[in-house]
Design a protein around this motif. Structure first.
Motif, mmCIF file in Angstrom:
data_model
loop_
_atom_site.group_PDB
_atom_site.id
_atom_site.type_symbol
_atom_site.label_atom_id
_atom_site.label_comp_id
_atom_site.label_asym_id
_atom_site.label_seq_id
_atom_site.Cartn_x
_atom_site.Cartn_y
_atom_site.Cartn_z
ATOM 1 N N GLN A 177 -3.654 -4.488 3.700
ATOM 2 C CA GLN A 177 -4.408 -4.633 2.455
ATOM 3 C C GLN A 177 -4.246 -6.052 1.880
ATOM 4 O O GLN A 177 -5.200 -6.653 1.390
ATOM 5 C CB GLN A 177 -3.944 -3.594 1.425
ATOM 6 N N LYS A 178 -3.006 -6.564 1.976
ATOM 7 C CA LYS A 178 -2.735 -7.904 1.480
ATOM 8 C C LYS A 178 -3.533 -8.947 2.280
ATOM 9 O O LYS A 178 -4.147 -9.855 1.708
ATOM 10 C CB LYS A 178 -1.232 -8.183 1.574
ATOM 11 N N ARG A 179 -3.541 -8.817 3.632
ATOM 12 C CA ARG A 179 -4.300 -9.752 4.460
ATOM 13 C C ARG A 179 -5.806 -9.651 4.198
ATOM 14 O O ARG A 179 -6.504 -10.657 4.175
ATOM 15 C CB ARG A 179 -4.009 -9.497 5.939
ATOM 16 N N ILE A 180 -6.283 -8.440 3.964
ATOM 17 C CA ILE A 180 -7.701 -8.243 3.648
ATOM 18 C C ILE A 180 -8.025 -8.902 2.316
ATOM 19 O O ILE A 180 -9.035 -9.604 2.177
ATOM 20 C CB ILE A 180 -8.081 -6.746 3.653
ATOM 21 N N ALA A 181 -7.141 -8.711 1.325
ATOM 22 C CA ALA A 181 -7.362 -9.330 0.018
ATOM 23 C C ALA A 181 -7.329 -10.859 0.134
ATOM 24 O O ALA A 181 -8.146 -11.561 -0.463
ATOM 25 C CB ALA A 181 -6.315 -8.851 -0.984
ATOM 26 N N GLU A 182 -6.364 -11.382 0.916
ATOM 27 C CA GLU A 182 -6.305 -12.830 1.121
ATOM 28 C C GLU A 182 -7.556 -13.332 1.843
ATOM 29 O O GLU A 182 -8.094 -14.399 1.518
ATOM 30 C CB GLU A 182 -5.048 -13.197 1.915
ATOM 31 N N GLY A 183 -8.007 -12.564 2.817
ATOM 32 C CA GLY A 183 -9.228 -12.933 3.545
ATOM 33 C C GLY A 183 -10.442 -12.957 2.623
ATOM 34 O O GLY A 183 -11.279 -13.867 2.698
ATOM 35 N N LEU A 184 -10.513 -11.938 1.741
ATOM 36 C CA LEU A 184 -11.625 -11.916 0.785
ATOM 37 C C LEU A 184 -11.531 -13.081 -0.198
ATOM 38 O O LEU A 184 -12.542 -13.712 -0.528
ATOM 39 C CB LEU A 184 -11.648 -10.581 0.033
#
Length: 156
Positions: free
Chosen positions: A37-44
């Motif tokens: 979730q953290k990587r997805i949020a950073e990616g977004l």
């Protein structure tokens, strides 16, 4: 329903399975999910930043293009103005040269006219002498009467 020893053992093994899952499987699984979730949020967030950067870059490019077009138009205008100056200078130079050539030609015409007048005076005086000679049937001495002939030529 027949409750025997198997049911409590099933409950106990299920409780051990839940305990084992909650103690050893669930935390790493939740950590992996949270990390994802953290990587997805950073990616977004990175995608949002990239889009903002792209929009800013497009604005800068558009501004640079406007500046380049403005500068190109200024250069074209300067070139047209310089071309007009060169044309005007060439016209002025041509007029000056034409006036100079005209003055030279007029001077040559005036000197040619003066020479023609002098030549005509000489011929008229010679004709006058010849005519007078024929009239009085004797020869007039040109050297003796030079002053008289010069005066006659000046009057003509």
């Amino acid at each position: 329903m027949d409750l025997n020893l198997t049911f409590p053992l099933q409950i106990l093994s299920f409780a051990i399975l839940i305990f084992f899952t909650m103690k050893f499987i669930w935390p790493p699984l939740m950590g992996a999910i949270e990390e994802r979730q953290k990587r997805i949020a950073e990616g977004l967030a990175a995608a949002d930043r990239s889009q903002r950067d792209l929009a800013q870059a497009e604005e800068k490019v558009a501004e640079a293009m406007r500046d380049a077009r403005t500068r190109a138009n200024e250069i074209i205008d300067q070139a047209h103005a310089r071309a007009n100056q060169i044309i005007e200078q060439a016209k002025n130079d041509a007029i000056v040269e034409a006036d100079r050539q005209k003055a030279i030609a007029l001077g040559e015409i005036a000197s040619s006219a003066q020479r023609a007048k002098e030549e005509l005076r000489e011929r008229v005086s010679a004709l006058a002498v010849a005519g007078a000679e024929k009239l009085i049937r004797r020869e007039i001495d040109g050297n003796a009467h030079k002053a008289l002939l010069d005066e006659l030529a000046a009057q003509l």
